[in-house]
Design an enzyme around this catalytic site. Structure first.
Site: not given
Length: 529
Positions: A409, A417, A426, A452
């Site tokens: 993770d 983000n 991304d 993620e």
């Protein structure tokens, strides 16, 4: 030669001039009469045509039904894993991070309604999460306070509320309540809560957040489904929790008997009472079901369209066959008359027969087949997708050979983000995946588990090798130079070996190990013993 030629001349003269003319015509008509054979032939052709087209029509319909079942099942799976589940992951992460922030003094100050730092944090958390309507924190004795603050009756007992069960639970995982009436607002709601634990590991109380189910339902309005139907989320009792039309929230929709037939995972059922096809995907936590229903009328309208076109073509083909039959019968009758006439005058060349009959039969058959090939690769990262992970993990367990499961993770990915935009997020996710693929090579399979979160399956029983593989990947990501000089990307990972337990137990074990890595400071690999 003369003796042989005389009878031939005599026969010829008898055919033209003598009394035997009438009997000869009767023989020719009888031998060349083909109406019966023509009728039988066309009867066989028409019967074969009808049976063939009816059979093909049934096969087309059956193929279309299987195709649409696969499309609807894939649609529900993708919506559940790539859309609905991803809405709850950030909320669970927020709850987890907030509960980790709370200690005894902060909780006591908040419960005493002081202007504590915890109140400030909870207000900020509430303001940036429109999917949360309120936050409540309580201690083990039932004392509680909320953000925003709303008064309740003096005899209100917090220990009776559904979210309070976390205080009596030993689990550190997020608990989702059934829908209930909020004592402060009087509205139906669903809470998700977690046990507050001190640094020494002792329980302090419960942190709970009320979900804004209306806000979570709004994105369903833009949903484009493959078939005309209804898409929603229900709890174990069959009550709607998410729906594009928020007026349907908490309405009882699915019979508990039908829910009882729903196994863990995903499948398709037919409800004869409501005459609907029910496609579902089940979550383990929360214990909810993603439901997509299509009525029999809409399903049949979609699957029988091509079959109906073929059935409509049957009368047209029959009409053509009848026209051909009439035309050929007329031509054969004319041909017999011409042959008899030519025999009368003796002018017929049997070595070079005239092309009097020309039958051209043309049949066309188009069969359309739609195929849905579920991609096994995630488009963004190039890793295998979640469906491949589920299939490969099941294959590993069924095979019985030792293997390791790793869960990865990205640390602070939401901040990347929010600060740098989803395009940058991304790019980070794709780069981390590429680093993992380059480092792992053929020693492991990497998957995008969701959002993620990444996963990997490592065959074998060499613990040190498995840990080294993950550590090498983590170090490559940590030391990577990004175009943005101030950008630092790390990840936390959990790793565990399969010890003959079930898949859900293995995932829970490794997921818990991942949480331990997070709680231990992030940017590390934690092995589940």
């Amino acid at each position: 030669m003369k003796i042989d030629s005389l009878p031939q001349k005599s026969a010829r003269f008898e055919t033209i001039q003598g009394p035997p003319i009438a009997p000869m015509n009767d023989i020719i008509s009888k031998e060349l009469h083909c109406n019966t054979q023509l009728n039988i032939s066309f009867g066989v052709i028409i019967l074969t045509l009808v049976i063939s087209m009816a059979t093909v029509s049934c096969l087309i319909q059956r193929s279309a039904e299987q195709t649409y079942h696969a499309i609807a099942t894939t649609f529900v799976h993708n919506m559940a894993t790539q859309f609905i589940e991803q809405q709850f992951k950030p909320l669970e992460y927020t709850l987890n991070e907030t509960s980790n922030f709370i200690d005894g003094p902060k909780l006591a100050g908040f419960l005493d309604k002081e202007q504590s730092s915890l109140r400030t944090v909870l207000i900020q958390t509430l303001s940036i999460n429109p999917s949360i309507t309120s936050i409540v924190a309580s201690d083990l004795q039932g004392h509680f306070n909320t953000v925003p603050f709303l008064p309740v009756a003096t005899d209100f007992d917090a220990t009776t509320r559904p979210w309070y069960r976390s205080s009596t639970s030993r689990s550190l995982f997020v608990n989702y309540s059934d829908h209930y009436t909020n004592a402060q607002t009087g509205q139906q709601t669903v809470s998700f809560s977690q046990l507050i634990v001190s640094q020494d590991g002792y329980p302090l109380g419960t942190l709970a957040m009320d979900l804004n189910l209306e806000h979570l339902s709004y994105p369903l309005r833009q949903l484009k489904s493959p078939l005309k139907g209804e898409f929603y989320v229900v709890d174990r009792a069959g009550d709607i929790l998410l729906h594009s039309d928020v007026s349907n929230l908490f309405r009882h929709s699915v019979d508990p008997a039908l829910i009882g037939k729903m196994t863990n995972g995903e499948d398709h059922l037919h409800d004869p009472q409501t005459q609907t096809h029910v496609y579902y995907y089940s979550f383990s936590n929360p214990d909810w079901f993603v439901i997509y229903t299509v009525s029999d009328a809409d399903f049949n309208s979609a699957t029988r369209a091509d079959a109906y076109l073929l059935l409509i073509a049957i009368p047209v083909c029959l009409l053509i066959c009848l026209l051909c039959w009439g035309s050929l019968r007329n031509c054969f009758n004319k041909m017999i008359i011409q042959i008899v006439a030519m025999l009368r005058i003796g002018r017929i060349d049997l070595d070079k027969p005239d092309n009097l009959l020309r039958q051209e039969i043309q049949s066309g058959h188009d069969q359309m087949q739609e195929a849905v090939t579920a991609s096994t690769t995630d488009a963004l990262t190039g890793l295998f997708n979640r469906r491949s992970f589920d299939q490969d993990l099941r294959a590993c367990v069924d095979n019985g050979q030792p293997f390791f499961l790793g869960m990865v993770d990205l640390d602070n990915f939401k901040a990347i983000n929010d600060k740098r935009g989803h395009l940058m997020g991304d790019t980070v996710l794709k780069t981390v995946a590429q680093e993992g693929m380059q480092g792992a090579g053929k020693r492991a399979n990497l998957y995008r588990y969701g959002g993620e979160e990444l996963a990997l399956l490592i065959p074998g029983d060499n613990k040190n090798s498995a840990i080294a593989l993950l550590e090498h990947w983590r170090q490559r990501v940590e030391t990577r130079q990004w175009r943005e000089a101030d950008l630092v990307v790390t990840f936390s990972a959990g790793l565990g070996q399969w010890q003959q337990e079930s898949i859900s137990q293995l995932i829970e074990k490794v997921d818990q190990s991942l949480y331990e890595a997070k709680r231990s400071g992030k940017n590390r690999v934690h092995y589940a013993d």
